[in-house]
Design an enzyme around this catalytic site. Structure first.
Site, PDB file in Angstrom:
ATOM      1  N   GLU A 126      -5.481  -4.622  10.632  1.00 14.65           N
ATOM      2  CA  GLU A 126      -4.457  -3.607  10.872  1.00 14.65           C
ATOM      3  C   GLU A 126      -4.819  -2.809  12.125  1.00 14.65           C
ATOM      4  O   GLU A 126      -5.664  -1.911  12.061  1.00 14.65           O
ATOM      5  CB  GLU A 126      -4.375  -2.639   9.694  1.00 14.65           C
ATOM      6  CG  GLU A 126      -4.016  -3.282   8.389  1.00 14.65           C
ATOM      7  CD  GLU A 126      -3.461  -2.264   7.392  1.00 14.65           C
ATOM      8  OE1 GLU A 126      -2.296  -2.400   7.024  1.00 14.65           O
ATOM      9  OE2 GLU A 126      -4.182  -1.323   7.036  1.00 14.65           O
ATOM     10  N   SER A 158       3.276  -1.604  10.386  1.00 18.56           N
ATOM     11  CA  SER A 158       4.718  -1.604  10.631  1.00 18.56           C
ATOM     12  C   SER A 158       5.381  -2.957  10.383  1.00 18.56           C
ATOM     13  O   SER A 158       6.346  -3.325  11.060  1.00 18.56           O
ATOM     14  CB  SER A 158       5.023  -1.102  12.050  1.00 18.56           C
ATOM     15  OG  SER A 158       4.562   0.225  12.197  1.00 18.56           O
ATOM     16  N   GLY A 205       2.157   2.762  10.563  1.00 21.32           N
ATOM     17  CA  GLY A 205       3.102   3.863  10.355  1.00 21.32           C
ATOM     18  C   GLY A 205       3.775   4.347  11.630  1.00 21.32           C
ATOM     19  O   GLY A 205       4.401   5.411  11.644  1.00 21.32           O
ATOM     20  N   LYS A 217       0.056   4.212  -0.422  1.00 15.82           N
ATOM     21  CA  LYS A 217      -0.649   5.409   0.062  1.00 15.82           C
ATOM     22  C   LYS A 217      -0.378   6.577  -0.902  1.00 15.82           C
ATOM     23  O   LYS A 217      -0.197   6.343  -2.088  1.00 15.82           O
ATOM     24  CB  LYS A 217      -0.236   5.727   1.492  1.00 15.82           C
ATOM     25  CG  LYS A 217      -0.340   4.494   2.392  1.00 15.82           C
ATOM     26  CD  LYS A 217      -0.222   4.793   3.843  1.00 15.82           C
ATOM     27  CE  LYS A 217      -0.329   3.484   4.617  1.00 15.82           C
ATOM     28  NZ  LYS A 217      -0.384   3.655   6.054  1.00 15.82           N
ATOM     29  N   HIS A 263      -9.641   1.020   4.289  1.00 18.97           N
ATOM     30  CA  HIS A 263      -8.408   1.255   5.060  1.00 18.97           C
ATOM     31  C   HIS A 263      -8.709   2.234   6.201  1.00 18.97           C
ATOM     32  O   HIS A 263      -9.552   3.121   6.050  1.00 18.97           O
ATOM     33  CB  HIS A 263      -7.327   1.825   4.128  1.00 18.97           C
ATOM     34  CG  HIS A 263      -5.991   1.896   4.801  1.00 18.97           C
ATOM     35  ND1 HIS A 263      -5.642   2.943   5.599  1.00 18.97           N
ATOM     36  CD2 HIS A 263      -4.948   1.026   4.822  1.00 18.97           C
ATOM     37  CE1 HIS A 263      -4.420   2.723   6.081  1.00 18.97           C
ATOM     38  NE2 HIS A 263      -3.979   1.570   5.617  1.00 18.97           N
ATOM     39  N   ASN A 308       0.872  -1.182   0.000  1.00 19.36           N
ATOM     40  CA  ASN A 308       0.000   0.000   0.000  1.00 19.36           C
ATOM     41  C   ASN A 308       0.908   1.230   0.000  1.00 19.36           C
ATOM     42  O   ASN A 308       1.442   1.604   1.035  1.00 19.36           O
ATOM     43  CB  ASN A 308      -0.893  -0.035   1.251  1.00 19.36           C
ATOM     44  CG  ASN A 308      -1.754   1.211   1.378  1.00 19.36           C
ATOM     45  OD1 ASN A 308      -1.837   2.013   0.442  1.00 19.36           O
ATOM     46  ND2 ASN A 308      -2.396   1.375   2.524  1.00 19.36           N
ATOM     47  N   GLU A 334      -7.292   4.764   7.192  1.00 19.69           N
ATOM     48  CA  GLU A 334      -7.180   6.192   6.835  1.00 19.69           C
ATOM     49  C   GLU A 334      -8.426   6.660   6.082  1.00 19.69           C
ATOM     50  O   GLU A 334      -8.851   7.808   6.223  1.00 19.69           O
ATOM     51  CB  GLU A 334      -5.895   6.414   6.013  1.00 19.69           C
ATOM     52  CG  GLU A 334      -4.663   6.321   6.903  1.00 19.69           C
ATOM     53  CD  GLU A 334      -3.420   5.757   6.234  1.00 19.69           C
ATOM     54  OE1 GLU A 334      -3.330   5.782   4.999  1.00 19.69           O
ATOM     55  OE2 GLU A 334      -2.530   5.269   6.971  1.00 19.69           O
TER      56      GLU A 334
HETATM   57  P1  PGA Z   1       2.672   0.674   7.564  1.00 19.22           P
HETATM   58  O1  PGA Z   1       1.235   0.820   6.880  1.00 19.22           O
HETATM   59  O2  PGA Z   1       3.251  -0.650   7.080  1.00 19.22           O
HETATM   60  O3  PGA Z   1       3.461   1.848   7.098  1.00 19.22           O
HETATM   61  O4  PGA Z   1       2.457   0.655   9.039  1.00 19.22           O
HETATM   62  C1  PGA Z   1       0.382  -0.273   6.700  1.00 19.22           C
HETATM   63  C2  PGA Z   1      -0.932   0.179   6.112  1.00 19.22           C
HETATM   64  O5  PGA Z   1      -1.453   1.228   6.505  1.00 19.22           O
HETATM   65  O6  PGA Z   1      -1.512  -0.510   5.244  1.00 19.22           O
END
Ligand code: PGA
Length: 256
Positions: A171, A216, A177, A12, A99, A10, A101
Site C-alpha cells: 500500500e 484507493s 484514502g 478502519k 498497516h 479494512n 496508520e
Molecule cells: P483506501 O484505504 O482504500 O481508503 O485508500 C486502504 C487501506 O488503508 O487499507
C-alpha cells in the site's frame, strides 16, 4: 501454479452495527471465483457480531472475518490490546499487521511488526502484512529500499519458509484514502519487485505468497489492477464501507 486471491476490507475506525448487518445481507449473493477469499476487518467491538452473523446467514465459506490489529504478547497488562488467543476464540483467522496508520500514528516499528507476524503465525492466524513507501520516498527513488527494510526484519524473525502462510499488502502511503491510485503498471512493477525480493530467499514460497494492492482501490479501477500478473487482490478501505461497491471488487478477483 495456483495462488489464492484475497480481497480484504479494512473498515478502519468506521462502521457500526448497521454496517455489519448491511454487509452480511449484501454479501449473501456475492459471486466469487473459486480460489478467492474475502476477509472483512471491522473494528474490534464488531468482530464477534460479524463472525456470528456470517455463520448464521450461511454466507459463502470463502467469506472470513479479520482483525485490524493484534498484540505481539500472549496475555497480560496491555490495556486496550487484543491477543491472538482472543481472535482464535472468536473464530477469526486473519489479522492485518503493520498497516501504515499503525506505523505512522502509533509508531509501530518493523521489529514490532515482525513480532506480531510471528505471534499471528504461532496462533494459526494468517497475517496480512502491510508495507509501503511514502510520497517523499517514492519521489526520491527509495521505494525498493524502504520495502526491503520493512520486509527483511519479518523474514529474519519468522523465517522465509513461514511466508507461505503470510499475505502481503503493498500500500503506497500516498495512495491511501487520497483517491490517488498507483497506475496499474506502477503497482505491477512494485509487486514484481516484492516477489523477486522474496524469490531471492525462496522461489517456491515467493510464487505462492498472495500480494495484495491497496490504496484507493474502487469498483471502477479494481479490474485493471487485479489483471496484473503479480497482483492477487486488494486491501480496500473507503470502498469497503459500501456493500454494493465491495461486492463488485470481490467479484473482480481471480486466483492466478
Ligand atoms: P483506501 O484505504 O482504500 O481508503 O485508500 C486502504 C487501506 O488503508 O487499507
Amino acid at each position: 501454479m495456483t495462488r489464492q486471491a484475497i480481497v480484504a476490507a479494512n473498515w478502519k475506525m468506521n462502521g457500526d452495527s448497521a454496517l455489519v448487518d448491511a454487509m452480511v445481507s449484501g454479501m449473501a449473493d456475492v459471486e466469487l471465483a473459486s480460489n478467492v477469499d474475502v476477509v472483512i476487518c471491522p473494528s474490534s467491538p464488531y468482530l464477534s457480531a460479524l463472525s456470528q452473523k456470517i455463520n448464521s446467514a450461511k454466507l459463502n465459506e470463502a467469506i472470513n472475518v479479520g482483525s485490524q490489529n493484534v498484540n505481539e504478547h500472549d496475555s497480560g497488562a496491555f490495556t486496550g490490546e487484543i491477543s491472538t488467543a482472543m481472535l482464535k476464540d472468536l473464530n477469526i483467522n486473519y489479522v492485518i499487521v503493520g498497516h501504515s496508520e499503525r506505523r505512522s500514528i502509533y509508531k509501530e516499528t518493523s521489529t514490532q511488526v515482525a513480532k506480531k507476524v510471528q505471534a499471528a503465525l504461532n496462533a494459526g492466524l494468517t497475517p496480512i502484512l502491510c508495507i509501503g513507501e511514502s510520497e517523499a520516498e517514492r519521489a526520491t527513488e527509495q521505494t525498493e529500499t524502504v520495502l526491503s527494510a520493512q520486509l527483511q526484519p519479518v523474514i529474519d524473525e519468522v523465517g522465509i519458509e513461514k511466508f507461505s502462510g503470510v499475505v502481503i499488502a503493498y500500500e503506497p502511503v500516498w495512495a491511501i484514502g487520497t483517491g490517488k491510485t498507483a497506475s496499474s503498471a506502477m503497482a505491477q512493477e512494485t509487486h514484481q519487485f516484492i516477489r523477486q525480493f522474496l524469490a531471492q530467499q525462496n522461489e517456491l514460497v515467493a510464487a505462492k505468497v498472495p500480494l495484495l494492492y491497496g490504496g484507493s482501490v474502487n469498483a471502477a479501477n479494481c479490474e485493471e489492477l487485479f489483471a496484473q500478473a503479480d497482483i492477487d487482490g486488494g486491501l480496500i478501505g473507503g470502498a469497503s464501507l459500501k456493500a454494493e461497491q465491495f461486492k463488485v471488487i470481490c467479484s473482480a478477483a481471480k486466483g492466478k
